[in-house]
Every structure is written in C-alpha cells, then in structure tokens.
Design a protein around this motif. Structure first.
Motif, PDB file in Angstrom:
ATOM      1  N   UNK A 125     -19.978 -25.907 -16.448  1.00  0.00           N
ATOM      2  CA  UNK A 125     -18.662 -25.374 -16.789  1.00  0.00           C
ATOM      3  C   UNK A 125     -18.741 -24.682 -18.144  1.00  0.00           C
ATOM      4  N   UNK A 126     -18.643 -23.363 -18.123  1.00  0.00           N
ATOM      5  CA  UNK A 126     -18.677 -22.585 -19.360  1.00  0.00           C
ATOM      6  C   UNK A 126     -17.326 -22.684 -20.068  1.00  0.00           C
ATOM      7  N   UNK A 127     -17.377 -22.866 -21.362  1.00  0.00           N
ATOM      8  CA  UNK A 127     -16.155 -22.904 -22.167  1.00  0.00           C
ATOM      9  C   UNK A 127     -15.738 -21.468 -22.474  1.00  0.00           C
ATOM     10  N   UNK A 128     -14.716 -21.003 -21.764  1.00  0.00           N
ATOM     11  CA  UNK A 128     -14.225 -19.641 -21.999  1.00  0.00           C
ATOM     12  C   UNK A 128     -13.082 -19.631 -23.002  1.00  0.00           C
ATOM     13  N   UNK A 129     -12.781 -20.797 -23.563  1.00  0.00           N
ATOM     14  CA  UNK A 129     -11.761 -20.882 -24.603  1.00  0.00           C
ATOM     15  C   UNK A 129     -12.400 -20.710 -25.968  1.00  0.00           C
ATOM     16  N   UNK A 130     -12.214 -21.692 -26.828  1.00  0.00           N
ATOM     17  CA  UNK A 130     -12.746 -21.614 -28.183  1.00  0.00           C
ATOM     18  C   UNK A 130     -13.136 -23.014 -28.642  1.00  0.00           C
ATOM     19  N   UNK A 131     -13.619 -23.098 -29.883  1.00  0.00           N
ATOM     20  CA  UNK A 131     -13.996 -24.390 -30.422  1.00  0.00           C
ATOM     21  C   UNK A 131     -12.776 -25.255 -30.708  1.00  0.00           C
ATOM     22  N   UNK A 132     -11.596 -24.656 -30.750  1.00  0.00           N
ATOM     23  CA  UNK A 132     -10.364 -25.412 -31.007  1.00  0.00           C
ATOM     24  C   UNK A 132      -9.532 -25.675 -29.751  1.00  0.00           C
ATOM     25  N   UNK A 133      -9.740 -24.883 -28.713  1.00  0.00           N
ATOM     26  CA  UNK A 133      -8.936 -25.011 -27.500  1.00  0.00           C
ATOM     27  C   UNK A 133      -9.827 -24.693 -26.305  1.00  0.00           C
ATOM     28  N   UNK A 153     -19.352 -22.155 -13.571  1.00  0.00           N
ATOM     29  CA  UNK A 153     -20.216 -20.982 -13.653  1.00  0.00           C
ATOM     30  C   UNK A 153     -21.550 -21.308 -12.997  1.00  0.00           C
ATOM     31  N   UNK A 154     -22.175 -20.306 -12.405  1.00  0.00           N
ATOM     32  CA  UNK A 154     -23.487 -20.508 -11.803  1.00  0.00           C
ATOM     33  C   UNK A 154     -24.550 -20.687 -12.880  1.00  0.00           C
ATOM     34  N   UNK A 155     -25.502 -21.547 -12.591  1.00  0.00           N
ATOM     35  CA  UNK A 155     -26.624 -21.800 -13.493  1.00  0.00           C
ATOM     36  C   UNK A 155     -27.879 -21.806 -12.641  1.00  0.00           C
ATOM     37  N   UNK A 156     -29.034 -21.464 -13.266  1.00  0.00           N
ATOM     38  CA  UNK A 156     -30.293 -21.533 -12.542  1.00  0.00           C
ATOM     39  C   UNK A 156     -30.386 -22.861 -11.798  1.00  0.00           C
ATOM     40  N   UNK A 157     -30.708 -22.824 -10.507  1.00  0.00           N
ATOM     41  CA  UNK A 157     -30.653 -24.027  -9.682  1.00  0.00           C
ATOM     42  C   UNK A 157     -31.618 -25.098 -10.185  1.00  0.00           C
ATOM     43  N   UNK A 212     -23.769 -25.855 -26.678  1.00  0.00           N
ATOM     44  CA  UNK A 212     -23.376 -24.447 -26.684  1.00  0.00           C
ATOM     45  C   UNK A 212     -24.465 -23.653 -25.967  1.00  0.00           C
ATOM     46  N   UNK A 213     -24.404 -23.636 -24.628  1.00  0.00           N
ATOM     47  CA  UNK A 213     -25.479 -23.044 -23.833  1.00  0.00           C
ATOM     48  C   UNK A 213     -25.521 -21.528 -23.909  1.00  0.00           C
ATOM     49  N   UNK A 214     -24.385 -20.883 -24.149  1.00  0.00           N
ATOM     50  CA  UNK A 214     -24.375 -19.417 -24.200  1.00  0.00           C
ATOM     51  C   UNK A 214     -24.267 -18.875 -25.624  1.00  0.00           C
ATOM     52  N   UNK A 215     -24.389 -19.764 -26.607  1.00  0.00           N
ATOM     53  CA  UNK A 215     -24.470 -19.368 -28.020  1.00  0.00           C
ATOM     54  C   UNK A 215     -23.280 -18.515 -28.455  1.00  0.00           C
ATOM     55  N   UNK A 216     -22.070 -18.931 -28.007  1.00  0.00           N
ATOM     56  CA  UNK A 216     -20.878 -18.179 -28.390  1.00  0.00           C
ATOM     57  C   UNK A 216     -19.998 -18.956 -29.368  1.00  0.00           C
ATOM     58  N   UNK A 217     -20.513 -20.064 -29.889  1.00  0.00           N
ATOM     59  CA  UNK A 217     -19.796 -20.791 -30.922  1.00  0.00           C
ATOM     60  C   UNK A 217     -18.906 -21.909 -30.435  1.00  0.00           C
ATOM     61  N   UNK A 218     -18.861 -22.142 -29.098  1.00  0.00           N
ATOM     62  CA  UNK A 218     -18.105 -23.283 -28.595  1.00  0.00           C
ATOM     63  C   UNK A 218     -18.982 -24.106 -27.639  1.00  0.00           C
ATOM     64  N   UNK A 219     -18.510 -25.300 -27.330  1.00  0.00           N
ATOM     65  CA  UNK A 219     -19.308 -26.242 -26.562  1.00  0.00           C
ATOM     66  C   UNK A 219     -19.037 -26.091 -25.064  1.00  0.00           C
ATOM     67  N   UNK A 220     -20.122 -25.964 -24.288  1.00  0.00           N
ATOM     68  CA  UNK A 220     -20.034 -25.894 -22.834  1.00  0.00           C
ATOM     69  C   UNK A 220     -20.341 -27.266 -22.235  1.00  0.00           C
ATOM     70  N   UNK A 221     -20.080 -27.407 -20.939  1.00  0.00           N
ATOM     71  CA  UNK A 221     -20.166 -28.704 -20.277  1.00  0.00           C
ATOM     72  C   UNK A 221     -21.079 -28.620 -19.057  1.00  0.00           C
ATOM     73  N   UNK A 222     -22.061 -29.514 -19.009  1.00  0.00           N
ATOM     74  CA  UNK A 222     -22.929 -29.637 -17.832  1.00  0.00           C
ATOM     75  C   UNK A 222     -22.826 -31.075 -17.338  1.00  0.00           C
ATOM     76  N   UNK A 223     -22.646 -31.250 -16.037  1.00  0.00           N
ATOM     77  CA  UNK A 223     -22.384 -32.570 -15.482  1.00  0.00           C
ATOM     78  C   UNK A 223     -23.401 -32.907 -14.405  1.00  0.00           C
TER      79      UNK A 223
END
Length: 227
Positions: free
Chosen positions: A53-61, A67-71, A32-43
């Motif tokens: 890839x920021x999870x703009x959904x929720x912990x259930x969906x 999304x851009x991240x510090x290089x 949860x990189x942005x501390x919004x309660x759901x899991x984000x994905x880094x590859x």
C-alpha cells in the motif's frame, strides 16, 4: 500514536484501517519504499503473498492505496522487514515464512522504484517455523544483526559473518599465532560459530571445529602459505 511524556510510555489508539482486510495473520512493515518522504505499508499474509500500500498522502496525513509490487511470496505466513542490507541507499527485504526460513530479497531497482530479487548466497540457519525477523545494526559495527521470533515463542540472534580469508580469526587480514590462540579458545569453549570471524576457523570445510583445524592453521602459518 506515541503521546509519551518523561519516562512514561503511552500509546493512544487512533483508528482501525477499515478498508484493508487480507487473508489472515497480517504482519505489517513500514518503510519509505518510493523515497517520497512518507511511510509506505507492506503487509505479509497467511497465504504467503505480500500486499503493498503506497502512501499517496503525506507524512502528516497518510492515505494508503494498494499498488503492484514485484511479485514476492512464500508458501505461508509471509513476514516482511526492510533494511538496506547492501548499503546502496535503498531498502532490501528480509522475509520470514512458515517453513522456508528467512529469505533475503535485494532491491535491484532503486530508492524510487523498488524491484526485489531473491539473494541466495547468504546462509541463515534454520531454527524453526513461522519466523518473523527484525533487522538492524545493534553494535554500530557495520555488521547486520537479525533477531527472529518463532512460533514456539523464543527469539534467536544472528550476526553476519565475513570469512573471505580462512584462518584469519581476528580479522586483521593476516595469519599469526593470535589466530591459533583464538581458534583454540573457541574450540575449547565450543562457540566458534558464535564469535565474529569464527567461521574462518573451519579450514577443512567439514562444518566442524576441532584440532584438525588448529593443525591445518599452524602448518600454513609455518609454511607462510595460508593465503
């Protein structure tokens, strides 16, 4: 999805994430990189870069949006892993690579807006290529453990060592005959780097543990000037 019951472990395939197609050798890591309660994905990727890839959904969906991240990148085969290395409430990154060993990037941002900066003070031994680290606290002792896989198929375990007081091999912030005994035993067993606080036994900073270190430690204890 884990649909296990009792002692039986069962994983059911859900779906292929069809809109994510990268350069090859994809190595995913979840946090949860942005501390919004759901899991984000880094590859991690074959070309060494990272795709966030920021999870703009929720912990259930979930709904992963690029999304851009510090290089942050390495030469080839980036393999990210997240862990709060400095215990400040946000995720830091351990990054495996093809031939640059394991790199540590501390989060100098915060739990909502991560910004990663290469940390150069911690030394991790180089044991091979295509490292893939898993990081955690295996022994509930507030010491960071790293288990890394290599292209040869083997695994190695590293444990963080603190050597702020040279000669203090039992970690009690003092110097006495117990430190000499510990140093002598690890030299005889040829495992000083492998024991907790063992690195404190190299008193002459020659990267070798031998009788000269024992003599140096004994002399400074007798003179009461180890500090």
């Amino acid at each position: 999805e884990n649909v296990s019951a009792g002692n039986e472990i069962i994983f059911n395939f859900i779906e292929k994430i069809g809109d994510i197609d990268l350069s090859g050798n994809a190595v995913p890591s979840l946090a949860d990189l942005d501390n919004d309660g759901d899991i984000d994905l880094l590859i991690g990727q074959l070309n060494g870069s990272l795709a966030y890839y920021e999870n703009t959904g929720s912990s259930n969906d979930y709904n992963f949006q690029e999304t851009n991240l510090t290089e942050v990148e390495t030469g080839m085969n980036s393999a990210p892993e997240f862990y709060d290395y400095d215990d400040d409430g946000d995720y830091d990154m351990f990054l495996g690579s093809a031939d640059e060993n394991i790199l540590i990037y501390k989060n100098i941002g915060n739990a909502v807006n991560p910004q990663f900066q290469l940390e150069t003070e911690t030394e991790i031994p180089f044991l091979g290529v295509n490292t893939k680290p898993a990081v955690g606290n295996l022994f509930s002792n507030d010491i960071t453990d790293i288990i890394t896989g290599l292209s040869t198929g083997g695994f190695f375990h590293f444990q963080e060592s603190f050597c702020s007081l040279p000669g203090d091999l039992n970690g009690d912030s003092g110097w006495n005959v117990l430190d000499i005994v510990t140093l002598a035993n690890c030299i005889l067993n040829n495992n000083c780097p492998g024991i907790q606080y063992g690195c404190a036994g190299d008193l002459n900073n020659d990267s070798v543990y031998n009788v000269l270190d024992i003599v140096t430690l004994a002399n400074c204890i007798l003179a009461q000037n180890c500090g």
